[in-house]
Design a protein around this motif. Structure first.
Motif, PDB file in Angstrom:
ATOM      1  N   ALA A 195       2.511   1.007  -1.391  1.00 47.49           N
ATOM      2  CA  ALA A 195       2.650  -0.034  -2.407  1.00 47.49           C
ATOM      3  C   ALA A 195       3.792   0.306  -3.353  1.00 47.49           C
ATOM      4  O   ALA A 195       3.572   0.731  -4.483  1.00 47.49           O
ATOM      5  CB  ALA A 195       1.346  -0.209  -3.180  1.00 47.49           C
ATOM      6  N   GLN A 229      -3.656 -10.000  -5.250  1.00 51.92           N
ATOM      7  CA  GLN A 229      -3.269  -8.733  -5.880  1.00 51.92           C
ATOM      8  C   GLN A 229      -2.601  -9.007  -7.224  1.00 51.92           C
ATOM      9  O   GLN A 229      -1.664  -9.795  -7.315  1.00 51.92           O
ATOM     10  CB  GLN A 229      -2.300  -7.953  -4.980  1.00 51.92           C
ATOM     11  CG  GLN A 229      -1.757  -6.677  -5.598  1.00 51.92           C
ATOM     12  CD  GLN A 229      -2.855  -5.659  -5.872  1.00 51.92           C
ATOM     13  OE1 GLN A 229      -3.650  -5.337  -4.988  1.00 51.92           O
ATOM     14  NE2 GLN A 229      -2.907  -5.144  -7.099  1.00 51.92           N
ATOM     15  N   TYR A 272      -5.033 -12.057   0.437  1.00 51.91           N
ATOM     16  CA  TYR A 272      -5.686 -11.122  -0.481  1.00 51.91           C
ATOM     17  C   TYR A 272      -4.985 -11.214  -1.831  1.00 51.91           C
ATOM     18  O   TYR A 272      -3.757 -11.095  -1.914  1.00 51.91           O
ATOM     19  CB  TYR A 272      -5.590  -9.695   0.078  1.00 51.91           C
ATOM     20  CG  TYR A 272      -6.104  -8.616  -0.855  1.00 51.91           C
ATOM     21  CD1 TYR A 272      -7.459  -8.304  -0.899  1.00 51.91           C
ATOM     22  CD2 TYR A 272      -5.218  -7.921  -1.688  1.00 51.91           C
ATOM     23  CE1 TYR A 272      -7.932  -7.311  -1.752  1.00 51.91           C
ATOM     24  CE2 TYR A 272      -5.692  -6.928  -2.538  1.00 51.91           C
ATOM     25  CZ  TYR A 272      -7.042  -6.624  -2.574  1.00 51.91           C
ATOM     26  OH  TYR A 272      -7.502  -5.649  -3.415  1.00 51.91           O
ATOM     27  N   THR A 328      -7.053   0.495  -1.072  1.00 52.31           N
ATOM     28  CA  THR A 328      -6.716  -0.776  -0.427  1.00 52.31           C
ATOM     29  C   THR A 328      -5.363  -0.710   0.266  1.00 52.31           C
ATOM     30  O   THR A 328      -5.210  -1.169   1.396  1.00 52.31           O
ATOM     31  CB  THR A 328      -6.713  -1.916  -1.460  1.00 52.31           C
ATOM     32  OG1 THR A 328      -8.010  -2.007  -2.058  1.00 52.31           O
ATOM     33  CG2 THR A 328      -6.361  -3.247  -0.802  1.00 52.31           C
ATOM     34  N   TRP A 329      -4.383  -0.126  -0.419  1.00 54.69           N
ATOM     35  CA  TRP A 329      -3.014  -0.137   0.097  1.00 54.69           C
ATOM     36  C   TRP A 329      -2.585   1.251   0.558  1.00 54.69           C
ATOM     37  O   TRP A 329      -2.720   2.224  -0.172  1.00 54.69           O
ATOM     38  CB  TRP A 329      -2.063  -0.646  -0.982  1.00 54.69           C
ATOM     39  CG  TRP A 329      -2.349  -2.060  -1.385  1.00 54.69           C
ATOM     40  CD1 TRP A 329      -3.050  -2.484  -2.484  1.00 54.69           C
ATOM     41  CD2 TRP A 329      -1.973  -3.237  -0.673  1.00 54.69           C
ATOM     42  NE1 TRP A 329      -3.127  -3.860  -2.506  1.00 54.69           N
ATOM     43  CE2 TRP A 329      -2.468  -4.356  -1.411  1.00 54.69           C
ATOM     44  CE3 TRP A 329      -1.253  -3.476   0.496  1.00 54.69           C
ATOM     45  CZ2 TRP A 329      -2.276  -5.676  -1.003  1.00 54.69           C
ATOM     46  CZ3 TRP A 329      -1.057  -4.791   0.908  1.00 54.69           C
ATOM     47  CH2 TRP A 329      -1.562  -5.865   0.167  1.00 54.69           C
ATOM     48  N   ALA A 364      -2.587  -0.753  -8.497  1.00 54.32           N
ATOM     49  CA  ALA A 364      -3.170  -1.162  -7.216  1.00 54.32           C
ATOM     50  C   ALA A 364      -4.088  -0.064  -6.711  1.00 54.32           C
ATOM     51  O   ALA A 364      -3.794   1.120  -6.814  1.00 54.32           O
ATOM     52  CB  ALA A 364      -2.058  -1.416  -6.196  1.00 54.32           C
ATOM     53  N   TRP A 400       4.649  -4.135   0.994  1.00 50.15           N
ATOM     54  CA  TRP A 400       3.437  -3.326   0.948  1.00 50.15           C
ATOM     55  C   TRP A 400       2.753  -3.302   2.319  1.00 50.15           C
ATOM     56  O   TRP A 400       2.979  -4.156   3.172  1.00 50.15           O
ATOM     57  CB  TRP A 400       2.470  -3.871  -0.098  1.00 50.15           C
ATOM     58  CG  TRP A 400       2.902  -3.634  -1.523  1.00 50.15           C
ATOM     59  CD1 TRP A 400       4.154  -3.370  -1.954  1.00 50.15           C
ATOM     60  CD2 TRP A 400       2.059  -3.656  -2.673  1.00 50.15           C
ATOM     61  NE1 TRP A 400       4.162  -3.222  -3.327  1.00 50.15           N
ATOM     62  CE2 TRP A 400       2.884  -3.389  -3.790  1.00 50.15           C
ATOM     63  CE3 TRP A 400       0.701  -3.877  -2.883  1.00 50.15           C
ATOM     64  CZ2 TRP A 400       2.389  -3.337  -5.095  1.00 50.15           C
ATOM     65  CZ3 TRP A 400       0.206  -3.825  -4.176  1.00 50.15           C
ATOM     66  CH2 TRP A 400       1.041  -3.550  -5.270  1.00 50.15           C
ATOM     67  N   LEU A 411       5.465  -7.338  -2.902  1.00 49.12           N
ATOM     68  CA  LEU A 411       4.274  -7.381  -2.024  1.00 49.12           C
ATOM     69  C   LEU A 411       4.648  -7.493  -0.557  1.00 49.12           C
ATOM     70  O   LEU A 411       3.928  -7.000   0.320  1.00 49.12           O
ATOM     71  CB  LEU A 411       3.378  -8.545  -2.430  1.00 49.12           C
ATOM     72  CG  LEU A 411       2.128  -8.209  -3.257  1.00 49.12           C
ATOM     73  CD1 LEU A 411       1.114  -7.423  -2.439  1.00 49.12           C
ATOM     74  CD2 LEU A 411       2.488  -7.460  -4.517  1.00 49.12           C
TER      75      LEU A 411
END
Length: 215
Positions: A30, A103, A101, A26-27, A22, A85, A82
């Motif tokens: 995670a 993933q 979104y 973005t995260w 990932a 996250w 998820l």
């Protein structure tokens, strides 16, 4: 210093792939998904695409499966992960709140590159060699050969079957010690490779040697 047996495995099939990670931009958080025990026992692998619906603070309020791995336990492990996250606020777009979104989560089993036991140690000669296998227990070092300080290299020709299991394994060059050859062959016959290696074949040296290893 203690004298200990070392088994070195050098596979001559050197393809490999790294799991998708990932993007850290973005995260903000995670946590890695757990690999379900049921999937491990079945040798299941694959990737899942999860659609995560994000709140303004970055938390995931809902997660659904957009593309299945083909194994329900992997899908659920990805979806559950998820939900824990958190997305970086700077990365949040308005559509992520309403449309979600996508993933990708990869599940890939890997055999350990090295292992240490009370009476011996074993390791692959390279990380790429270890990456071929999902299950690859290291051979025993027979007690009689340890006592006699026998060392040698057994060359084994292997072929990987359609399901990733070792379909055939035969000795093409002996170590000079039947017990070492039998130990190498018995271990390799239980191995299981990633399915992309189905149909591959090659020769693998299994090296039995006595080294001093610091505890």
């Amino acid at each position: 210093m203690n004298r200990q047996q070392v088994i070195n495995l050098v596979a001559l099939l050197v393809l490999g792939a790294n799991p998708t990670q990932a993007a850290t931009s973005t995260w903000a958080s995670a946590p890695k998904p757990n690999f379900p025990e049921a999937a491990l026992r079945k040798g299941s692998e694959g990737y899942v695409i999860v659609r995560a619906y994000v709140a303004p603070d970055g938390s995931v309020t809902r997660a659904t499966i957009s593309k299945s791995s083909g194994d329900a336990t992997l899908d659920e492990a990805a979806r559950t992960a998820l939900l824990k996250w958190r997305m970086n606020r700077a990365a949040i777009r308005p559509e992520y709140l309403t449309k979600g979104y996508g993933q990708r989560i990869d599940f890939r089993q890997e055999a350990p590159i090295a292992a240490r036991y009370r009476d011996r140690a074993g390791y692959f000669g390279s990380f790429q060699s270890a990456q071929i296998w999902t299950y690859a227990p290291f051979p025993e070092y027979p007690a009689h050969e340890r006592l006699m300080k026998s060392e040698g290299v057994t060359l084994i020709r292997i072929e990987i079957g359609p399901d990733g299991a070792v379909a055939s394994a035969e000795i093409v060059r002996s170590s000079g010690y039947p017990n070492l050859d039998k130990a190498a062959l018995a271990a390799v016959r239980t191995w299981h490779a990633h399915r992309e290696y189905a149909g591959k074949h090659g020769v693998m040296p299994v090296v039995f040697t006595l080294h001093r290893i610091r505890r």
